[in-house]
Design a protein around this motif. Structure first.
Motif, mmCIF file in Angstrom:
data_model
loop_
_atom_site.group_PDB
_atom_site.id
_atom_site.type_symbol
_atom_site.label_atom_id
_atom_site.label_comp_id
_atom_site.label_asym_id
_atom_site.label_seq_id
_atom_site.Cartn_x
_atom_site.Cartn_y
_atom_site.Cartn_z
ATOM 1 N N TYR A 35 0.992 -1.081 0.180
ATOM 2 C CA TYR A 35 0.058 0.639 0.184
ATOM 3 C C TYR A 35 0.715 0.760 -0.107
ATOM 4 N N ARG A 36 0.172 2.513 -0.610
ATOM 5 C CA ARG A 36 1.209 3.430 0.169
ATOM 6 C C ARG A 36 -0.043 4.612 0.483
ATOM 7 N N GLN A 37 -0.128 5.111 1.252
ATOM 8 C CA GLN A 37 -0.019 6.279 2.095
ATOM 9 C C GLN A 37 0.070 7.529 1.971
ATOM 10 N N ASP A 38 -1.164 8.479 1.273
ATOM 11 C CA ASP A 38 -1.007 10.084 0.902
ATOM 12 C C ASP A 38 -1.891 10.501 1.521
ATOM 13 N N PRO A 39 -1.178 12.185 2.209
ATOM 14 C CA PRO A 39 -1.900 12.853 3.125
ATOM 15 C C PRO A 39 -3.436 12.707 2.194
ATOM 16 N N GLY A 40 -4.137 13.078 2.897
ATOM 17 C CA GLY A 40 -5.757 13.284 2.380
ATOM 18 C C GLY A 40 -6.310 11.936 1.450
ATOM 19 N N LEU A 41 -5.760 10.811 0.845
ATOM 20 C CA LEU A 41 -6.415 9.672 0.462
ATOM 21 C C LEU A 41 -5.979 8.446 1.222
ATOM 22 N N SER A 87 6.177 9.086 -1.333
ATOM 23 C CA SER A 87 4.984 8.446 -0.748
ATOM 24 C C SER A 87 5.564 7.811 0.785
ATOM 25 N N LEU A 88 4.850 7.390 1.787
ATOM 26 C CA LEU A 88 4.846 6.154 2.830
ATOM 27 C C LEU A 88 4.766 5.093 2.440
ATOM 28 N N TYR A 89 5.213 4.114 2.534
ATOM 29 C CA TYR A 89 4.331 2.697 1.829
ATOM 30 C C TYR A 89 4.394 1.529 3.388
ATOM 31 N N PHE A 90 3.694 0.727 2.682
ATOM 32 C CA PHE A 90 3.220 -0.237 3.386
ATOM 33 C C PHE A 90 3.365 -1.400 3.023
ATOM 34 N N CYS A 91 3.929 -2.755 3.674
ATOM 35 C CA CYS A 91 3.618 -3.945 3.236
ATOM 36 C C CYS A 91 2.932 -4.291 4.442
ATOM 37 N N ALA A 92 1.840 -5.844 3.586
ATOM 38 C CA ALA A 92 1.337 -5.754 4.731
ATOM 39 C C ALA A 92 0.557 -7.482 4.281
ATOM 40 N N SER A 93 -0.538 -8.699 5.414
ATOM 41 C CA SER A 93 0.728 -10.177 4.968
ATOM 42 C C SER A 93 -0.722 -10.154 5.915
ATOM 43 N N PRO A 106 6.029 -1.813 9.478
ATOM 44 C CA PRO A 106 6.547 -0.351 9.639
ATOM 45 C C PRO A 106 6.240 0.768 9.424
ATOM 46 N N GLY A 107 6.358 0.567 7.859
ATOM 47 C CA GLY A 107 6.397 1.028 7.157
ATOM 48 C C GLY A 107 7.818 1.697 6.571
ATOM 49 N N THR A 108 7.775 2.589 5.335
ATOM 50 C CA THR A 108 8.745 2.931 4.465
ATOM 51 C C THR A 108 8.563 4.514 3.963
ATOM 52 N N GLN B 39 -3.310 4.809 13.414
ATOM 53 C CA GLN B 39 -1.619 4.565 13.108
ATOM 54 C C GLN B 39 -1.281 6.169 14.004
ATOM 55 N N PRO B 40 -0.004 5.655 15.343
ATOM 56 C CA PRO B 40 0.072 6.871 16.188
ATOM 57 C C PRO B 40 1.303 7.884 15.240
ATOM 58 N N PRO B 41 1.877 8.437 15.675
ATOM 59 C CA PRO B 41 2.753 9.328 14.911
ATOM 60 C C PRO B 41 3.950 8.322 14.575
ATOM 61 N N SER B 42 4.421 7.424 15.341
ATOM 62 C CA SER B 42 5.143 6.112 14.935
ATOM 63 C C SER B 42 5.024 5.331 13.751
ATOM 64 N N ARG B 43 3.088 6.194 12.696
ATOM 65 C CA ARG B 43 3.684 4.923 11.566
ATOM 66 C C ARG B 43 2.882 3.824 11.409
ATOM 67 N N GLN B 44 2.713 3.389 12.987
ATOM 68 C CA GLN B 44 2.843 2.035 13.022
ATOM 69 C C GLN B 44 0.790 1.843 12.402
ATOM 70 N N MET B 45 0.812 0.805 12.164
ATOM 71 C CA MET B 45 -1.141 0.745 11.264
ATOM 72 C C MET B 45 -1.268 -0.645 12.712
ATOM 73 N N ILE B 46 -2.174 0.076 13.713
ATOM 74 C CA ILE B 46 -2.561 -0.917 14.863
ATOM 75 C C ILE B 46 -3.917 -1.142 14.768
#
Lengths: 113, 117
Positions: A35-41, A87-93, A106-108, B39-46
């Motif tokens: 996933y990518r996370q962008d402000p407002g999206l 952007s901020l990128y998340f991997c998930a499973s 934890p995000g990149t 999602q706190p400031p640490s950015r972790q999705m909880i």
């Protein structure tokens, strides 16, 4: 400990320089996503994989590639990054059967200049 | 296609007070899952709480509870006795019960919650 790991956590790069963000999970999950996370999206899915060698496009796949050669790993590849991929990128499973909770990495944070 | 809407980009609550975050969704499916992520400031999705659509009883996790109105396609999150650590971005998410791409999460755009001491 059950977890999804991503590396690197932060990356600053220049336009056009190929990069790979790695993702690994230790839970033997079938499904993995980027996933990518962008402000407002919110979070938007880039690619997902249902198993080894099975991948498919999500909502915003342009400019990205993925591979799933091993069950635990699902790298995200940007062959020619552009500034709009900052952007901020998340991997998930997830395992694919109930309760089927989604585990996030934890995000990149990627910046393309 | 399913959509998730969070109409409140930002919310604010006084410490120890109660706040409700809104979420509506659109789907033609009768069975599905709904989630709230923090999602706190640490950015972790909880994962905060989940609700199965076939369950009429609203889910509760300590100070967090939901008001699930299936007919209205509404899924609000109530945070009681708000604490400073509750300050975060909150995402509502929908998922079909099926496999493949249908089983992927669909997120709202998020609500940023601030907690005032």
């Amino acid at each position: 400990e059950a977890q999804v790991t991503q590396n690197p956590r932060y990356l600053i790069t220049v336009t056009g320089k190929k990069l790979t963000v790695t993702c690994s999970q230790n839970m033997n999950h079938e499904y993995m996503s980027w996933y990518r996370q962008d402000p407002g999206l919110g979070l938007r899915q880039i690619y997902y994989s249902m198993n080894v060698e099975v991948t498919d496009k999500g909502d915003v796949p342009e400019g990205y590639k993925v591979s799933r050669k091993e069950k635990r790993n699902f790298p995200l590849i940007l062959e020619s990054p552009s500034p709009n991929q900052t952007s901020l990128y998340f991997c998930a499973s997830r395992i694919g059967v109930p309760p089927d909770e989604q585990y996030f990495g934890p995000g990149t944070r990627l910046t393309v200049t | 296609a399913q959509t998730v809407t969070q109409s409140q980009p930002e919310m604010s609550v006084q410490e120890a007070e109660t706040v409700t975050l809104s979420c509506t969704y659109d789907t033609s499916e009768s069975d599905y899952y709904l989630f709230w992520y923090k999602q706190p400031p640490s950015r972790q999705m909880i994962l905060v709480i989940r609700q199965e659509a076939y369950k009429q009883q609203n889910a509760t996790e300590n100070r967090f509870s939901v008001n699930f109105q299936k007919a209205a396609k509404s899924f609000s999150l109530k945070i009681s006795d708000s604490q400073l650590g509750d300050a975060a971005m909150y995402f509502c998410a929908y998922r079909s019960p099926y496999g493949g791409s249908q089983g992927n999460l669909i997120f709202g755009k998020g609500t940023k919650l601030s907690v005032k001491p």
